[in-house]
Design an enzyme around this catalytic site. Structure first.
Site, PDB file in Angstrom:
ATOM      1  N   ASP A  67       7.050  -8.001  17.239  1.00  0.00           N
ATOM      2  CA  ASP A  67       5.579  -8.219  16.716  1.00  0.00           C
ATOM      3  C   ASP A  67       5.044  -9.459  17.043  1.00  0.00           C
ATOM      4  O   ASP A  67       5.433 -10.140  17.818  1.00  0.00           O
ATOM      5  CB  ASP A  67       5.853  -8.158  15.154  1.00  0.00           C
ATOM      6  CG  ASP A  67       6.844  -8.765  14.605  1.00  0.00           C
ATOM      7  OD1 ASP A  67       7.380  -9.485  15.410  1.00  0.00           O
ATOM      8  OD2 ASP A  67       7.262  -8.514  13.684  1.00  0.00           O
ATOM      9  N   ASN A 136      11.347  -8.274   0.812  1.00  0.00           N
ATOM     10  CA  ASN A 136      10.889  -6.863   0.330  1.00  0.00           C
ATOM     11  C   ASN A 136      11.522  -5.850   1.181  1.00  0.00           C
ATOM     12  O   ASN A 136      10.763  -4.758   0.775  1.00  0.00           O
ATOM     13  CB  ASN A 136       9.417  -7.116   0.167  1.00  0.00           C
ATOM     14  CG  ASN A 136       8.773  -7.249   1.543  1.00  0.00           C
ATOM     15  OD1 ASN A 136       9.377  -7.147   2.789  1.00  0.00           O
ATOM     16  ND2 ASN A 136       7.303  -7.148   1.775  1.00  0.00           N
ATOM     17  N   HIS A 138      11.162  -5.487   4.574  1.00  0.00           N
ATOM     18  CA  HIS A 138      10.240  -4.914   5.647  1.00  0.00           C
ATOM     19  C   HIS A 138      11.088  -5.144   6.824  1.00  0.00           C
ATOM     20  O   HIS A 138      12.240  -6.015   6.813  1.00  0.00           O
ATOM     21  CB  HIS A 138       8.747  -5.629   5.751  1.00  0.00           C
ATOM     22  CG  HIS A 138       8.989  -7.315   5.798  1.00  0.00           C
ATOM     23  ND1 HIS A 138       8.303  -8.031   5.445  1.00  0.00           N
ATOM     24  CD2 HIS A 138       9.719  -7.909   6.853  1.00  0.00           C
ATOM     25  CE1 HIS A 138       8.369  -9.326   5.797  1.00  0.00           C
ATOM     26  NE2 HIS A 138       9.361  -9.135   6.659  1.00  0.00           N
ATOM     27  N   GLU A 143       5.718  -3.328   6.558  1.00  0.00           N
ATOM     28  CA  GLU A 143       5.840  -3.584   5.171  1.00  0.00           C
ATOM     29  C   GLU A 143       6.050  -2.696   4.168  1.00  0.00           C
ATOM     30  O   GLU A 143       5.703  -1.584   4.575  1.00  0.00           O
ATOM     31  CB  GLU A 143       4.263  -4.474   4.669  1.00  0.00           C
ATOM     32  CG  GLU A 143       4.146  -5.804   5.357  1.00  0.00           C
ATOM     33  CD  GLU A 143       4.905  -6.926   4.617  1.00  0.00           C
ATOM     34  OE1 GLU A 143       5.867  -6.716   3.964  1.00  0.00           O
ATOM     35  OE2 GLU A 143       4.963  -7.929   5.401  1.00  0.00           O
TER      36      GLU A 143
HETATM   37  C1  F6R Z   1      10.153 -11.120  13.056  1.00  0.00           C
HETATM   38  C2  F6R Z   1      10.098 -10.042  12.139  1.00  0.00           C
HETATM   39  C3  F6R Z   1      10.240 -10.112  10.618  1.00  0.00           C
HETATM   40  C4  F6R Z   1      11.359 -10.896  10.208  1.00  0.00           C
HETATM   41  C5  F6R Z   1      11.589 -11.080   8.584  1.00  0.00           C
HETATM   42  C6  F6R Z   1      12.615 -11.886   8.251  1.00  0.00           C
HETATM   43  O1  F6R Z   1       9.892 -10.709  14.291  1.00  0.00           O
HETATM   44  O2  F6R Z   1      10.123  -8.817  12.654  1.00  0.00           O
HETATM   45  O3  F6R Z   1      10.284  -8.921   9.935  1.00  0.00           O
HETATM   46  O4  F6R Z   1      12.417 -10.500  11.006  1.00  0.00           O
HETATM   47  O5  F6R Z   1      10.421 -11.418   8.033  1.00  0.00           O
HETATM   48  O6  F6R Z   1      12.110 -13.365   8.622  1.00  0.00           O
HETATM   49  P1  F6R Z   1      13.102 -14.456   8.260  1.00  0.00           P
HETATM   50  O7  F6R Z   1      14.339 -14.230   9.425  1.00  0.00           O
HETATM   51  O8  F6R Z   1      12.152 -15.503   8.644  1.00  0.00           O
HETATM   52  O9  F6R Z   1      13.669 -14.439   6.914  1.00  0.00           O
END
Ligand code: F6R
Length: 246
Positions: A67, A136, A138, A143
């Site tokens: 992303d 959550n 995702h 999301e």
């Molecule tokens: C980032 C991504 C997000 C993160 C998720 C967890 O490329 O795809 O879905 O993997 O938000 O983020 P952290 O690792 O910072 O807890």
């Protein structure tokens, strides 16, 4: 689904890096899907160590990131481009021509997303997709409520994400409102998935992902349907699981 529970973040990171490294050794021109965020940082550090000390060779590896924020230049310090170069790509011998990260500055976003999907297919699909998980549930920027069949597309960031990100930007109108993200369907087409999670803050999401019903309320639960998904977590992230795992 293989669930591996490690003592702590470091052990989780090393176990994740070993999975990536063994694929790179077995198939030097493999296609790796990368994630940003705090979770994979330790794994990226270990991959850098393996490259520097053991000569792990990334020169033929093709990469696709999950992303990117819309409207941020690759040089912007909050962009996922910047993150990947600063935390991994600058320190390994990946060939820039094989690096793919969605372009947040693309003029025609729909055409860019279609191109991104097409590129993944041209390289024969993603061999191993690394995933983090949101508290959550995702995955990437999918999301809760995202279609479980979704493809690479633009997503509106939740008000909470926009608020949380505001601290990283000088002015409120600089904070991205949209992101480009691989879809849940795109992620599920990867040949293997490697999901990492660390810390008690992820325990509910991990419980839902491993033991809960499959639901768009927790997009990560879809990994239950993947034939080759490995989940490597630390003790804290595993603390709400009811069954016994490795
Ligand atoms: C980032 C991504 C997000 C993160 C998720 C967890 O490329 O795809 O879905 O993997 O938000 O983020 P952290 O690792 O910072 O807890």
């Amino acid at each position: 689904m293989l669930v591996v529970i490690k003592e702590n973040y470091d052990d989780m990171s090393k176990a994740g890096a070993q999975q990536v490294a063994s694929l790179v050794r077995e198939k030097p021109d493999c296609v790796l899907g990368f994630a940003t965020g705090s979770t994979p940082l330790g794994m990226y550090r270990e991959l850098i160590r393996m490259h520097t000390e053991e000569g792990l060779d990334f020169s033929k590896v093709v990469t696709f990131n999950l992303d990117e924020y819309v409207g941020l230049r690759p040089s912007h310090k909050q962009s996922y481009h910047y993150f990947m170069y600063e935390n991994l790509f600058k320190f390994i011998n990946v060939d820039q021509r094989y690096v793919h990260i969605p372009m947040g500055m693309a003029e025609d976003i729909d055409a860019h997303c279609a191109w991104y999907e097409q590129k993944i297919n041209e390289f024969g699909g993603i061999d191993l997709q690394i995933l983090g998980i949101g508290a959550n549930g995702h995955i990437a920027f999918n999301e809760p409520g995202s279609s479980l069949g979704s493809r690479t597309r633009i997503k509106t960031l939740s008000a909470k994400t926009v608020r949380d990100n505001a601290r990283f930007f000088k002015k409120p109108d600089e904070v991205p409102r949209y992101a480009l993200t691989m879809g849940v369907g795109t992620i599920m087409e990867a040949k293997r998935l490697l999901l990492l999670a660390s810390g008690a803050v992820k325990a509910d999401a991990i419980k839902a992902t491993v033991e809960g019903p499959i639901t768009a309320k927790y997009p990560a639960t879809i990994v239950q349907l993947h034939r080759y998904a490995t989940i490597i977590i630390d003790k804290e992230a595993s603390s709400k699981l009811e069954e016994t795992y490795l």
